[in-house]
Design an enzyme around this catalytic site. Sequence first.
Site, PDB file in Angstrom:
ATOM      1  CD  GLU A   1       1.253  -2.578  -4.071  1.00 13.19           C
ATOM      2  OE1 GLU A   1       1.912  -2.198  -2.682  1.00 13.19           O
ATOM      3  OE2 GLU A   1       0.917  -1.674  -4.921  1.00 13.19           O
TER       4      GLU A   1
ATOM      5  NE  ARG B   1       0.132  -2.443   3.896  1.00  6.88           N
ATOM      6  CZ  ARG B   1      -0.029  -1.557   3.965  1.00  6.88           C
ATOM      7  NH1 ARG B   1      -1.577  -1.731   4.665  1.00  6.88           N
ATOM      8  NH2 ARG B   1       0.699  -0.246   2.419  1.00  6.88           N
TER       9      ARG B   1
ATOM     10  CB  THR C   1       4.486  -4.063   2.142  1.00  5.90           C
ATOM     11  OG1 THR C   1       2.931  -2.568   1.700  1.00  5.90           O
ATOM     12  CG2 THR C   1       4.413  -3.166   3.305  1.00  5.90           C
TER      13      THR C   1
ATOM     14  CE  LYS D   1       3.495   3.045  -2.104  1.00  2.00           C
ATOM     15  NZ  LYS D   1       2.096   2.216  -2.371  1.00  2.00           N
TER      16      LYS D   1
END
Length: 320
Positions: free
Chosen positions: A40, A44, A68, A128
């Site tokens: 993943e 960011r 994210t 998640k």
Amino acid sequence: MNSLEKINVAGLVPVVVIENADDAVPAAQALMEGGLDVMEITMRTAAGIDAIKNVATNQPEMLVGAGTILTLDKCKAAVDAGAQFIVSPGFNEEIVSWCIDHNVAITPGCVTPTEIELALSYGLNTLKFFPADVYGGVKACKALYGPYKSANVSFIPTGGVNLNNLAEYVDQPFIFAIGGGWLCPTADIANHRFEAITKNVVNSIDVLLGFDFAHLGINQVSRDVSLSHVEKFNEAFHFMVKVGSSSNVAGGVIEITNEPYLGEHGHIAIRTNNIKRAIYYLEKRGFTVDESTAKHKGNTMIAIYLNDDFSGFAVHLLQK
């Protein structure tokens, strides 16, 4: 195998922060050398989209996703770049709806019953759990699983998980997979310590699978002979005897069959946290299983033999 199935069987999801898109492919290669073909890449940094594109183009065997994801535009850009699954820290209905409409796997962040029920209303039950350490870790996941077990809810905890506490998660039925940055640390990527990443992966897979010795099976020709042999262990070592229908056991670890079975001499049983995952990783190491030997309890496989012979002994896996 779709993206979520692949994540489940792999069991580990490296959360990868890439500062320089040129480092994405070497990082992917380091993960794969350790045996892990899921990653993943987070949004960011400004390099996230290009990093996904580089991996998708140059390492097509790697299942690469985007993490994210906070906006629909970033979600679309990630998918256009080659992301095969989307991870968001919270539940964004706009992103979730788009992913469902476009058949893109998504695991949104959900840490409360309200969020879980919202996810279920969209048909999502793989969620998640972030940040896992802040919201109670495996204990919180277990508590949340209780009322939603019938809905097959399961979690991918990330945040605060590392090699030291990984074992707390790996054998829980409500844990779909485990994610974290410890598998592919940003500092190791930036300093090109790719061997360290590979070592992290190897060590983590060992914890995930939890292989250990279960028992030794010795082939014999009859029930009478088998019983006489286990009694001999009892006489010599006071190993408790357990009489069975097809074999007899001394001390819980020495099984003597009533008639010959697989293996010239007998078999060795190896326990694992998850047989499905064990088969997946063993195949990567060049070992295959004999599907005709599989035993199930309900829908869960509890035992299966490998095709390989080890010094005259067959080897089978046992579900812990």
